[in-house]
Design a protein around this motif. Structure first.
Motif, short mmCIF file in Angstrom:
data_model
loop_
_atom_site.label_atom_id
_atom_site.label_comp_id
_atom_site.label_asym_id
_atom_site.label_seq_id
_atom_site.Cartn_x
_atom_site.Cartn_y
_atom_site.Cartn_z
N GLU A 34 0.80 -1.23 0.00
CA GLU A 34 0.00 0.00 0.00
C GLU A 34 0.83 1.28 0.00
O GLU A 34 0.28 2.36 -0.18
CB GLU A 34 -0.92 0.02 1.23
N GLY A 35 2.15 1.17 0.24
CA GLY A 35 2.98 2.37 0.35
C GLY A 35 3.33 2.98 -1.00
O GLY A 35 3.22 2.33 -2.04
N THR A 36 3.77 4.26 -0.96
CA THR A 36 4.27 4.91 -2.17
C THR A 36 5.69 4.39 -2.44
O THR A 36 6.29 3.71 -1.59
CB THR A 36 4.35 6.43 -1.98
N GLY A 72 -13.07 5.77 9.70
CA GLY A 72 -12.40 6.95 10.24
C GLY A 72 -11.02 6.64 10.78
O GLY A 72 -10.50 7.35 11.63
N ILE A 73 -10.41 5.54 10.27
CA ILE A 73 -9.14 5.06 10.83
C ILE A 73 -8.02 5.27 9.81
O ILE A 73 -8.23 5.10 8.61
CB ILE A 73 -9.27 3.56 11.20
N THR A 74 -6.84 5.65 10.31
CA THR A 74 -5.70 5.90 9.43
C THR A 74 -4.47 5.14 9.93
O THR A 74 -4.31 4.95 11.14
CB THR A 74 -5.42 7.42 9.35
N VAL A 110 0.48 5.72 5.44
CA VAL A 110 0.41 4.75 4.33
C VAL A 110 -1.05 4.57 3.97
O VAL A 110 -1.89 4.30 4.81
CB VAL A 110 1.06 3.41 4.73
N GLY A 111 -1.34 4.74 2.68
CA GLY A 111 -2.73 4.72 2.22
C GLY A 111 -3.37 6.07 2.48
O GLY A 111 -2.76 6.97 3.05
N ALA A 112 -4.62 6.22 2.07
CA ALA A 112 -5.30 7.50 2.22
C ALA A 112 -5.75 7.72 3.66
O ALA A 112 -5.86 6.76 4.43
CB ALA A 112 -6.51 7.56 1.29
N ASN A 130 -8.18 7.99 6.56
CA ASN A 130 -9.44 7.29 6.84
C ASN A 130 -9.59 5.96 6.08
O ASN A 130 -10.64 5.33 6.13
CB ASN A 130 -10.67 8.18 6.56
N ASP A 131 -8.54 5.51 5.41
CA ASP A 131 -8.58 4.22 4.70
C ASP A 131 -7.75 3.16 5.44
O ASP A 131 -7.43 2.10 4.91
CB ASP A 131 -8.06 4.40 3.26
N GLY A 132 -7.40 3.46 6.69
CA GLY A 132 -6.48 2.59 7.43
C GLY A 132 -7.02 1.20 7.73
O GLY A 132 -6.26 0.24 7.85
N TRP A 133 -8.34 1.07 7.85
CA TRP A 133 -8.90 -0.25 8.17
C TRP A 133 -8.63 -1.22 7.02
O TRP A 133 -8.16 -2.34 7.24
CB TRP A 133 -10.40 -0.15 8.44
N ARG A 134 -8.89 -0.76 5.79
CA ARG A 134 -8.64 -1.62 4.63
C ARG A 134 -7.14 -1.94 4.52
O ARG A 134 -6.75 -3.08 4.30
CB ARG A 134 -9.13 -0.93 3.35
N VAL A 135 -6.31 -0.90 4.70
CA VAL A 135 -4.86 -1.08 4.63
C VAL A 135 -4.42 -2.15 5.64
O VAL A 135 -3.59 -3.02 5.35
CB VAL A 135 -4.15 0.27 4.91
N THR A 136 -5.02 -2.12 6.83
CA THR A 136 -4.64 -3.05 7.90
C THR A 136 -5.07 -4.48 7.59
O THR A 136 -4.37 -5.43 7.94
CB THR A 136 -5.31 -2.61 9.21
N MET A 137 -6.22 -4.63 6.97
CA MET A 137 -6.71 -5.98 6.69
C MET A 137 -5.75 -6.73 5.76
O MET A 137 -5.61 -7.94 5.85
CB MET A 137 -8.11 -5.93 6.09
N VAL A 138 -5.08 -5.98 4.86
CA VAL A 138 -4.06 -6.59 4.01
C VAL A 138 -3.00 -7.22 4.91
O VAL A 138 -2.56 -8.35 4.70
CB VAL A 138 -3.41 -5.52 3.10
#
Lengths: 285, 377
Positions: free
Chosen positions: B99-101, B179-181, B222-224, B226-234
């Protein structure tokens, strides 16, 4: 390493499932009771159920233990009655076993299933006395004097495969019922107390699947003993939990679940008992 | 159905064995469990050795089968497990890789692989355990930084970590999952306080981390937002893939040692205990096959670990507890002596049905995601 069944193996499983679904409806099983359906037996023979592992040159299908395990798993799913394992193992040595014209049973430890219906009985069954069988679809005789015999690994594995099929079926049945049956205004499967029972059923069945399939590949007697132990557990406990999920209906004669439980109890005593399997597994440590 | 490995995979195994035979004797003995700086040095030195030998990225780039072989062979040879590198290699690293740049990957991934930097995980909070999405640690944007205030708990390796993969609430008004980052927080930033927690085994395996207006650069997100939940599930799905391969190998070795001890001390004559050990032999043999099943499935579906990991973890965590309870039976009164082998492991095994998703949560996952049963709410 491609542990999952191949495309050919999945096609075989589909074919057997379709054949058995048409011939093993629960009502037909109940009507037949403790009588063997000879027409079905011959049909199984024609499809290669018994001669599956015989070389093609000897009129067989030329497949191996992994394929046989998939086929016996399907038999276990639908409670297909009869001395399936003994007849399958007799193909090639007892005339008519392979093509389903001869029904073969054998003395298995102190038990003989289907003695009166069998054409050929392997082993000494002269002292056999009839038992009021717990499973209405499996007539049994006891041989009180029989010493515990050495387990035949192929027979143990195929019995385990039937148990695996039963475990898969009771898991599906319980899950379906838990989605349909509503109490307190919602499906009972929404309650954790019920869904956790279902989850544990799947866990036991999937562990048994890995064990049974691997044992079919390696044909190692110790691995087979482990597979039988875990498949027995998955089938017996799976049927118990399925019964519990069905509530009062699970306790009725009409529901299919008691037939799975009773057959699972019978199979647990066949081939290799838990005590024998555990001792074999301990000795290998 | 096939359990054989390809020629290439067997070549990988042989090469690894050869290397381990040379590398392991040069490794210093493991430090005492309470000496965190020494543990960090030991674990990172091993990671550096793996890096120099070309094995550092086996958790990321290799096929699931190679990963399985790597974990099996290193455990059999008695090599260290990831240790303090755990979060970097198995959580934060894979997340940044996915998910990182480009800049973020170049900044953070090479030091993880070389064993230069240690990561810890700031996910759970005192009031957000199984219900992780209810986490409340706040992050407020202030110029080019987030200002973070809150508390994290069960953070392993916090005492020696350089970085923390941190989940923070950036939008308290949004639905809780939205609402998580995800932030990478330097552990030496002002306002970070680490307080070790002592486990029931007496060791300090994890810590509480208090955050008091810690400034984390926005570039560390890392990631947008408020998109942290999806990033974390990875990240979390990585943990449930091949995370326990080495442990299953080790449990089978422990079981064999239990049988040896029982034969020596006479407990083997007890048929109940003997049969119990026999059943555990079936159990761990099958867990190894289930691991191969899951790896083979992941291989066929492009390397993404599936929900089979939850099935495995449910059974394995329970089996591990059973194993050490059986060890106590073998030891008899010596099971009460913590200086004896297995007794501390028996205590640590109690965490297995809790950590990384309790058995109750795992059963929800199996029931809802695999069996399709409705959610309770």
């Amino acid at each position: 390493m491609r542990f999952q069944p191949t495309e050919d193996q999945r096609a075989l499983r589909r074919g057997v499932r379709e054949l058995l679904a048409a011939r093993c409806a629960p009502q037909a099983l109940r009507t037949a009771g403790a009588r063997l359906d000879r027409a079905l037996w011959r049909e199984l023979g024609r499809t290669g159920f018994f001669s599956l592992r015989l070389p093609e040159a000897e009129g067989g299908v030329g497949l191996g233990l992994p394929e046989a395990v998939l086929v016996f798993e399907e038999a276990g799913r639908v409670l297909l009655p009869g001395p399936l394992v003994a007849t399958h193992l007799a193909a090639g040595t007892v005339p008519g076993a392979g093509d389903g014209t001869t029904v073969v049973t054998r003395a298995d430890g102190g038990l003989v299933p289907w003695l009166d219906e069998a054409d050929v009985v392997l082993g000494n069954s002269s002292d056999a006395v009839p038992v009021r069988s717990v499973d209405p679809l499996t007539p049994l005789h006891r041989i009180p004097s029989a010493p515990p015999g050495d387990p035949d690994p192929a027979a143990v594995l195929l019995t385990a495969a039937e148990q695996l099929g039963s475990a898969g079926r009771t898991t599906e049945t319980a899950v379906r019922y838990a989605k349909e049956r509503e109490q307190f205004g919602r499906p009972i499967g929404a309650f954790q107390a019920v869904k956790h029972l279902c989850a544990q059923m799947l866990v036991r069945a999937e562990l048994a699947r890995a064990a049974v399939y691997a044992a079919a590949v390696t044909a190692d007697p110790v691995e087979i003993a482990g597979a039988k132990l875990l498949a027995d557990e998955a089938a017996v406990q799976g049927a118990r939990d399925c019964l519990q999920v069905h509530g009062g209906m699970g306790f009725t004669w009409e529901a299919e679940v008691h037939l799975h439980l009773k057959r699972a109890w019978v199979r647990a005593e066949l081939g290799q008992t838990a005590a024998q399997a555990e001792e074999a597994l301990a000795a290998a440590l | 159905m096939d359990l054989s490995y390809t020629e290439e995979e067997e070549g990988f195994r042989a090469g690894l064995r050869d290397w381990l035979a040379v590398a392991l004797p040069e490794l210093p003995p493991p430090p005492s469990p309470g000496d965190w700086p020494a543990r960090r040095a030991h674990d990172t030195a091993w990671q550096r050795a793996l890096y120099d030998a070309g094995y550092a990225d086996v958790h990321w780039d290799a096929s699931p089968t190679r990963r399985l072989i790597f974990l099996e062979e290193t455990e059999k040879a008695g090599a260290p497990y990831v240790g303090a590198n755990f979060v970097g290699l198995l959580h934060a690293g894979p997340t940044i890789a996915a998910e990182g740049t480009r800049e973020q990957r170049e900044r953070w991934l090479p030091p993880i692989l070389r064993g230069d930097e240690i990561w810890c995980q700031g996910f759970s909070e005192p009031d957000a355990g199984s219900d992780l999405a209810s986490l409340r640690t706040r992050a407020v944007r202030d110029g080019d930084a987030y200002v973070v205030t809150g508390a994290k708990i069960w953070t392993s390796h916090a005492e020696v970590a350089d970085w923390c993969e941190l989940l923070v609430r950036t939008d308290p008004e949004a639905p809780r999952h939205r609402g998580i980052t995800w932030l990478a927080m330097p552990m030496d930033a002002p306002g970070v306080t680490v307080r070790p927690l002592r486990t029931l085994a007496g060791s300090t395996e994890f810590a509480e981390v208090f955050l008091d207006e810690v400034r984390v650069p926005a570039a560390n997100r890392v990631g947008a937002e408020n998109d942290g939940w999806r990033v974390t599930m990875v990240t979390l799905s990585f943990e449930r893939g091949t995370a326990f391969v080495g442990e299953v190998v080790a449990c089978r070795r422990t079981l064999a040692a239990l049988a040896r001890t029982a034969r020596e001390n006479g407990r083997w004559d007890d048929a109940v205990l003997r049969r119990r050990l026999g059943r555990l032999n079936a159990e761990f043999g099958a867990l190894w096959r289930l691991t191969q099943w899951n790896v083979s499935e992941a291989e066929a579906t492009g390397g993404v670990p599936g929900t089979g990991g939850s099935v495995f973890k449910l059974r394995y965590s329970h089996a591990r507890q059973e194993l050490y309870d059986a060890a106590a039976e073998v030891l008899g009164p010596d099971a009460l002596d913590l200086s004896r082998e297995w007794n501390l492991d028996r205590l640590s095994s109690l965490s297995y049905t809790i950590a990384a998703g309790t058995s109750q949560i795992q059963r929800n996952i199996v029931a809802e995601r695999i069996l399709g049963l409705p959610k309770e709410r």
